[in-house]
Structure formats: structure tokens, C-alpha cells
Scaffold this motif. Structure first.
Motif, PDB file in Angstrom:
ATOM      1  N   ILE A   1       0.809  -1.230   0.000  1.00 33.62           N
ATOM      2  CA  ILE A   1       0.000   0.000   0.000  1.00 33.62           C
ATOM      3  C   ILE A   1       0.838   1.274   0.000  1.00 33.62           C
ATOM      4  O   ILE A   1       0.371   2.314  -0.457  1.00 33.62           O
ATOM      5  CB  ILE A   1      -0.991   0.003   1.175  1.00 33.62           C
ATOM      6  CG1 ILE A   1      -0.260  -0.069   2.514  1.00 33.62           C
ATOM      7  CG2 ILE A   1      -1.997  -1.134   1.047  1.00 33.62           C
ATOM      8  CD1 ILE A   1      -1.182   0.094   3.707  1.00 33.62           C
ATOM      9  N   PHE A   2       2.056   1.233   0.512  1.00 37.37           N
ATOM     10  CA  PHE A   2       2.887   2.432   0.511  1.00 37.37           C
ATOM     11  C   PHE A   2       3.334   2.808  -0.900  1.00 37.37           C
ATOM     12  O   PHE A   2       3.653   3.972  -1.166  1.00 37.37           O
ATOM     13  CB  PHE A   2       4.125   2.230   1.387  1.00 37.37           C
ATOM     14  CG  PHE A   2       3.844   2.217   2.864  1.00 37.37           C
ATOM     15  CD1 PHE A   2       3.345   3.337   3.509  1.00 37.37           C
ATOM     16  CD2 PHE A   2       4.070   1.071   3.614  1.00 37.37           C
ATOM     17  CE1 PHE A   2       3.088   3.324   4.867  1.00 37.37           C
ATOM     18  CE2 PHE A   2       3.814   1.042   4.972  1.00 37.37           C
ATOM     19  CZ  PHE A   2       3.319   2.177   5.608  1.00 37.37           C
ATOM     20  N   ASP A   3       3.359   1.829  -1.795  1.00 34.20           N
ATOM     21  CA  ASP A   3       3.898   2.085  -3.129  1.00 34.20           C
ATOM     22  C   ASP A   3       3.096   3.126  -3.893  1.00 34.20           C
ATOM     23  O   ASP A   3       3.668   3.900  -4.669  1.00 34.20           O
ATOM     24  CB  ASP A   3       3.951   0.782  -3.933  1.00 34.20           C
ATOM     25  CG  ASP A   3       5.113  -0.102  -3.516  1.00 34.20           C
ATOM     26  OD1 ASP A   3       5.501  -0.036  -2.336  1.00 34.20           O
ATOM     27  OD2 ASP A   3       5.619  -0.862  -4.363  1.00 34.20           O
ATOM     28  N   SER A   4       1.792   3.140  -3.694  1.00 34.37           N
ATOM     29  CA  SER A   4       0.973   4.105  -4.432  1.00 34.37           C
ATOM     30  C   SER A   4       1.367   5.541  -4.082  1.00 34.37           C
ATOM     31  O   SER A   4       1.366   6.422  -4.947  1.00 34.37           O
ATOM     32  CB  SER A   4      -0.509   3.885  -4.152  1.00 34.37           C
ATOM     33  OG  SER A   4      -0.816   4.140  -2.793  1.00 34.37           O
ATOM     34  N   PHE A   5       1.729   5.780  -2.828  1.00 37.15           N
ATOM     35  CA  PHE A   5       2.123   7.127  -2.407  1.00 37.15           C
ATOM     36  C   PHE A   5       3.494   7.486  -2.976  1.00 37.15           C
ATOM     37  O   PHE A   5       3.694   8.588  -3.487  1.00 37.15           O
ATOM     38  CB  PHE A   5       2.149   7.217  -0.875  1.00 37.15           C
ATOM     39  CG  PHE A   5       0.818   6.988  -0.232  1.00 37.15           C
ATOM     40  CD1 PHE A   5      -0.162   7.963  -0.262  1.00 37.15           C
ATOM     41  CD2 PHE A   5       0.535   5.790   0.402  1.00 37.15           C
ATOM     42  CE1 PHE A   5      -1.405   7.770   0.327  1.00 37.15           C
ATOM     43  CE2 PHE A   5      -0.701   5.570   1.000  1.00 37.15           C
ATOM     44  CZ  PHE A   5      -1.674   6.560   0.958  1.00 37.15           C
ATOM     45  N   TYR A   6       4.433   6.559  -2.878  1.00 40.83           N
ATOM     46  CA  TYR A   6       5.782   6.823  -3.364  1.00 40.83           C
ATOM     47  C   TYR A   6       5.803   6.973  -4.884  1.00 40.83           C
ATOM     48  O   TYR A   6       6.428   7.901  -5.420  1.00 40.83           O
ATOM     49  CB  TYR A   6       6.731   5.695  -2.940  1.00 40.83           C
ATOM     50  CG  TYR A   6       8.151   5.907  -3.387  1.00 40.83           C
ATOM     51  CD1 TYR A   6       8.935   6.913  -2.840  1.00 40.83           C
ATOM     52  CD2 TYR A   6       8.708   5.105  -4.386  1.00 40.83           C
ATOM     53  CE1 TYR A   6      10.232   7.127  -3.267  1.00 40.83           C
ATOM     54  CE2 TYR A   6      10.016   5.302  -4.807  1.00 40.83           C
ATOM     55  CZ  TYR A   6      10.773   6.314  -4.247  1.00 40.83           C
ATOM     56  OH  TYR A   6      12.060   6.523  -4.674  1.00 40.83           O
ATOM     57  N   VAL A   7       5.117   6.083  -5.579  1.00 42.33           N
ATOM     58  CA  VAL A   7       5.060   6.167  -7.040  1.00 42.33           C
ATOM     59  C   VAL A   7       4.363   7.447  -7.481  1.00 42.33           C
ATOM     60  O   VAL A   7       4.783   8.099  -8.451  1.00 42.33           O
ATOM     61  CB  VAL A   7       4.349   4.920  -7.622  1.00 42.33           C
ATOM     62  CG1 VAL A   7       4.020   5.123  -9.101  1.00 42.33           C
ATOM     63  CG2 VAL A   7       5.222   3.688  -7.445  1.00 42.33           C
ATOM     64  N   SER A   8       3.313   7.844  -6.776  1.00 40.97           N
ATOM     65  CA  SER A   8       2.629   9.095  -7.117  1.00 40.97           C
ATOM     66  C   SER A   8       3.539  10.294  -6.901  1.00 40.97           C
ATOM     67  O   SER A   8       3.518  11.257  -7.680  1.00 40.97           O
ATOM     68  CB  SER A   8       1.351   9.239  -6.282  1.00 40.97           C
ATOM     69  OG  SER A   8       0.407   8.246  -6.618  1.00 40.97           O
ATOM     70  N   LEU A   9       4.340  10.245  -5.850  1.00 39.43           N
ATOM     71  CA  LEU A   9       5.290  11.325  -5.587  1.00 39.43           C
ATOM     72  C   LEU A   9       6.290  11.460  -6.737  1.00 39.43           C
ATOM     73  O   LEU A   9       6.560  12.565  -7.230  1.00 39.43           O
ATOM     74  CB  LEU A   9       6.027  11.053  -4.275  1.00 39.43           C
ATOM     75  CG  LEU A   9       7.004  12.126  -3.790  1.00 39.43           C
ATOM     76  CD1 LEU A   9       6.265  13.407  -3.432  1.00 39.43           C
ATOM     77  CD2 LEU A   9       7.783  11.617  -2.578  1.00 39.43           C
ATOM     78  N   LEU A  10       6.835  10.331  -7.197  1.00 38.33           N
ATOM     79  CA  LEU A  10       7.766  10.353  -8.326  1.00 38.33           C
ATOM     80  C   LEU A  10       7.063  10.751  -9.623  1.00 38.33           C
ATOM     81  O   LEU A  10       7.639  11.439 -10.474  1.00 38.33           O
ATOM     82  CB  LEU A  10       8.420   8.986  -8.497  1.00 38.33           C
ATOM     83  CG  LEU A  10       9.314   8.488  -7.355  1.00 38.33           C
ATOM     84  CD1 LEU A  10       9.916   7.138  -7.716  1.00 38.33           C
ATOM     85  CD2 LEU A  10      10.409   9.492  -7.025  1.00 38.33           C
ATOM     86  N   SER A  11       5.818  10.334  -9.767  1.00 38.46           N
ATOM     87  CA  SER A  11       5.051  10.659 -10.970  1.00 38.46           C
ATOM     88  C   SER A  11       4.796  12.160 -11.062  1.00 38.46           C
ATOM     89  O   SER A  11       4.802  12.734 -12.162  1.00 38.46           O
ATOM     90  CB  SER A  11       3.726   9.897 -10.982  1.00 38.46           C
ATOM     91  OG  SER A  11       3.933   8.504 -10.947  1.00 38.46           O
ATOM     92  N   GLU A  12       4.572  12.785  -9.914  1.00 40.47           N
ATOM     93  CA  GLU A  12       4.415  14.241  -9.895  1.00 40.47           C
ATOM     94  C   GLU A  12       5.676  14.913 -10.435  1.00 40.47           C
ATOM     95  O   GLU A  12       5.610  15.890 -11.178  1.00 40.47           O
ATOM     96  CB  GLU A  12       4.134  14.719  -8.472  1.00 40.47           C
ATOM     97  CG  GLU A  12       2.740  14.433  -7.957  1.00 40.47           C
ATOM     98  CD  GLU A  12       1.680  15.328  -8.578  1.00 40.47           C
ATOM     99  OE1 GLU A  12       1.970  16.517  -8.822  1.00 40.47           O
ATOM    100  OE2 GLU A  12       0.562  14.837  -8.821  1.00 40.47           O
ATOM    101  N   GLU A  13       6.837  14.381 -10.072  1.00 40.52           N
ATOM    102  CA  GLU A  13       8.106  14.934 -10.540  1.00 40.52           C
ATOM    103  C   GLU A  13       8.263  14.753 -12.047  1.00 40.52           C
ATOM    104  O   GLU A  13       8.940  15.552 -12.714  1.00 40.52           O
ATOM    105  CB  GLU A  13       9.279  14.255  -9.819  1.00 40.52           C
ATOM    106  CG  GLU A  13       9.347  14.518  -8.326  1.00 40.52           C
ATOM    107  CD  GLU A  13       9.789  15.940  -8.005  1.00 40.52           C
ATOM    108  OE1 GLU A  13      10.381  16.592  -8.900  1.00 40.52           O
ATOM    109  OE2 GLU A  13       9.533  16.400  -6.882  1.00 40.52           O
ATOM    110  N   ASN A  14       7.648  13.711 -12.601  1.00 40.25           N
ATOM    111  CA  ASN A  14       7.765  13.440 -14.035  1.00 40.25           C
ATOM    112  C   ASN A  14       6.950  14.399 -14.892  1.00 40.25           C
ATOM    113  O   ASN A  14       7.201  14.546 -16.091  1.00 40.25           O
ATOM    114  CB  ASN A  14       7.326  12.012 -14.346  1.00 40.25           C
ATOM    115  CG  ASN A  14       8.323  10.974 -13.872  1.00 40.25           C
ATOM    116  OD1 ASN A  14       9.481  11.288 -13.595  1.00 40.25           O
ATOM    117  ND2 ASN A  14       7.882   9.733 -13.772  1.00 40.25           N
ATOM    118  N   GLN A  15       5.961  15.040 -14.293  1.00 40.82           N
ATOM    119  CA  GLN A  15       5.105  15.938 -15.049  1.00 40.82           C
ATOM    120  C   GLN A  15       5.788  17.281 -15.291  1.00 40.82           C
ATOM    121  O   GLN A  15       6.635  17.711 -14.528  1.00 40.82           O
ATOM    122  CB  GLN A  15       3.791  16.160 -14.291  1.00 40.82           C
ATOM    123  CG  GLN A  15       2.973  14.895 -14.126  1.00 40.82           C
ATOM    124  CD  GLN A  15       1.650  15.142 -13.448  1.00 40.82           C
ATOM    125  OE1 GLN A  15       0.600  14.862 -13.998  1.00 40.82           O
ATOM    126  NE2 GLN A  15       1.696  15.669 -12.237  1.00 40.82           N
TER     127      GLN A  15
END
Length: 247
Positions: free
Chosen positions: A197-211
Motif C-alpha cells: 500500500i505504501f507504493d501508491s504514495f511513493y510512485v505518485s510522488l515520483l510521478s508528480e516529478e515526471n510531469q
């Protein structure tokens, strides 16, 4: 799904200091979050495994810097890892962990549990590797495969910016049905699925950086939360650990 084309010099993409799986870096906010989540997940992973087996011999394939193996060793497990990256192996050795650079060095050793924590998506010939790993499982042994799920809400929301695509390091992109189909003809029986469940938060954080737009930690938290809430009914979590038992 497969990444195409695959770069000829793929190992070069793992030499970056920003590839945190091969470092113990805590230089920035994302690094600190990664290390925090990793440490919190160690006990959970151990409990998941110990609930399913009374064995004590563990192989971690793609062991990174050895934190999981070090933790299991402290719980009286007989552990060994395989990790091709030299820098990661060096860090693991400083923690008192034996890490080999390839599977051939394990000779005829067999194991009660074999884990691949976010590793399968990196392996060019993953079907061959899986067959070799299953052959090293003792009867009733556990094979545990954790991979990102491209059918999760966070993948849908971030689209091409979804950090778990991680092209070209991720050569393969799996879904729940894809994993089921992959192992359907093997000598394995699925035991359960465990959401990371923690992965969704971490991946979303990195995904924000990709935008291209200004990244938002608040939006990353919100999207990670929504992903987990939606997955309660759909079971399509951002990352999932699949437990299979050798019959």
C-alpha cells in the motif's frame, strides 16, 4: 506488456546515482521517503512469509543492498542473495550478507522461500529465470513475486508520467491477470496476494516529478490514497506481492 525498443547498453541505465535501489541514499525528500517505506515494510514482509511457512532457507533474487536479507538473518533465517550490480553487492556485504552475482554460483542449493521484490520487471529472459528459481524451491516452498500493477488507479491517473513504467529499466509491465497467466502452467499454486500500500504514495510522488507542471506533494498523497481506496473493491493496487507454493 513489453518495453520496445530495448537499449543495447541497458546496464548503463542502472549506473545512475539516482537509481536508489542500488544505493542507501537519503539525500533528498524522495530518498528519505523510499528508505522510510523500505524499513517499515521489512517487518510486514517477514510476517507474511512466516505465516505461510515453517522453513528457514531464503533466497532473495535481485537483493539490492541487502536490507531485506539482513532483517531476515536477524530473525534466524539462513539467507543468501543474488544481485548483479557490484555497488549494491558491496553495500550488502558491509551488512554481513552473502550476495552472489549470478544464480549459477548457488550450485545445487535449494530453498524454502525465494523472493523477487520488484525484480521480475527488470529481467530480459524472465521465463527462463523463473523456471530455474522454481527448480530451486523445496516441496511446499514459496515463490514471492512483487511487481507494479499497470491497471492501478495511479497508473491510470498519471498515464505516461506514471513512475512505475520506469522505462527502459522496466522491460516488462504486469497486471494481476498477466501474472496469473504467466504462472498458470507452472508447478505452483497461488496462495494469496498482498498489497504494497505504501507504493501508491511513493510512485505518485515520483510521478508528480515526471510531469511538466509544478509537482505537488499534496496531490501525490491524495492520488496515492485514492488508489488504495479504489483497490479495496477492485484489488488493483499500485504494487502487489503474489505468493505461490510449489506443489
Amino acid at each position: 506488456m513489453k518495453t520496445s525498443p530495448v537499449p543495447e547498453k541497458l546496464p548503463a541505465y542502472y549506473k545512475s546515482d539516482r537509481y536508489i535501489s542500488h544505493t542507501d541514499s537519503e539525500e533528498n525528500f524522495q530518498d528519505k521517503i523510499y528508505q522510510f517505506v523500505k524499513s517499515k515494510m521489512l517487518l510486514k514482509k517477514a510476517k507474511w512469509i512466516e505465516q505461510e511457512t515453517a522453513g528457514c532457507k531464503l533466497l532473495d533474487y535481485g537483493a539490492g543492498t541487502g536490507d531485506f536479507l539482513a532483517y531476515m538473518k536477524n530473525r534466524n533465517w539462513d539467507v543468501v542473495g543474488v544481485e548483479p550490480n557490484e555497488n549494491a553487492r558491496d553495500l550488502a556485504s558491509r551488512k554481513g550478507i552473502t550476495i552472489e552475482d549470478n544464480l549459477d554460483r548457488l550450485d545445487a542449493r535449494t530453498f524454502d522461500v525465494i523472493t523477487l521484490w520488484h525484480v521480475l520487471e527488470h529481467i530480459p529472459d524472465y521465463e527462463e529465470v523463473l523456471n530455474r528459481l522454481v527448480a530451486k524451491l523445496n516441496k511446499n516452498g514459496l515463490l514471492i513475486i512483487a511487481v507494479p500493477n499497470h491497471r492501478s488507479y495511479d497508473a491510470y491517473y498519471y498515464q505516461s508520467h506514471w513512475a512505475a513504467w520506469d522505462v527502459p529499466r522496466h522491460l516488462w509491465h504486469f497486471s494481476r491477470s498477466g501474472i496469473s497467466q504467466l504462472l498458470k502452467s507452472s508447478d505452483l499454486i497461488q496462495v494469496c496476494e498482498k498489497p504494497l500500500i505504501f507504493d501508491s504514495f511513493y510512485v505518485s510522488l515520483l510521478s508528480e516529478e515526471n510531469q511538466k507542471s509544478k509537482p505537488s506533494k499534496i496531490n501525490a498523497f491524495w492520488r496515492g490514497l485514492i488508489s488504495n481506496l479504489k483497490a479495496r473493491s477492485t484489488r488493483e493496487y499500485s504494487s502487489i506481492a503474489y505468493f505461490y507454493r510449489k506443489s
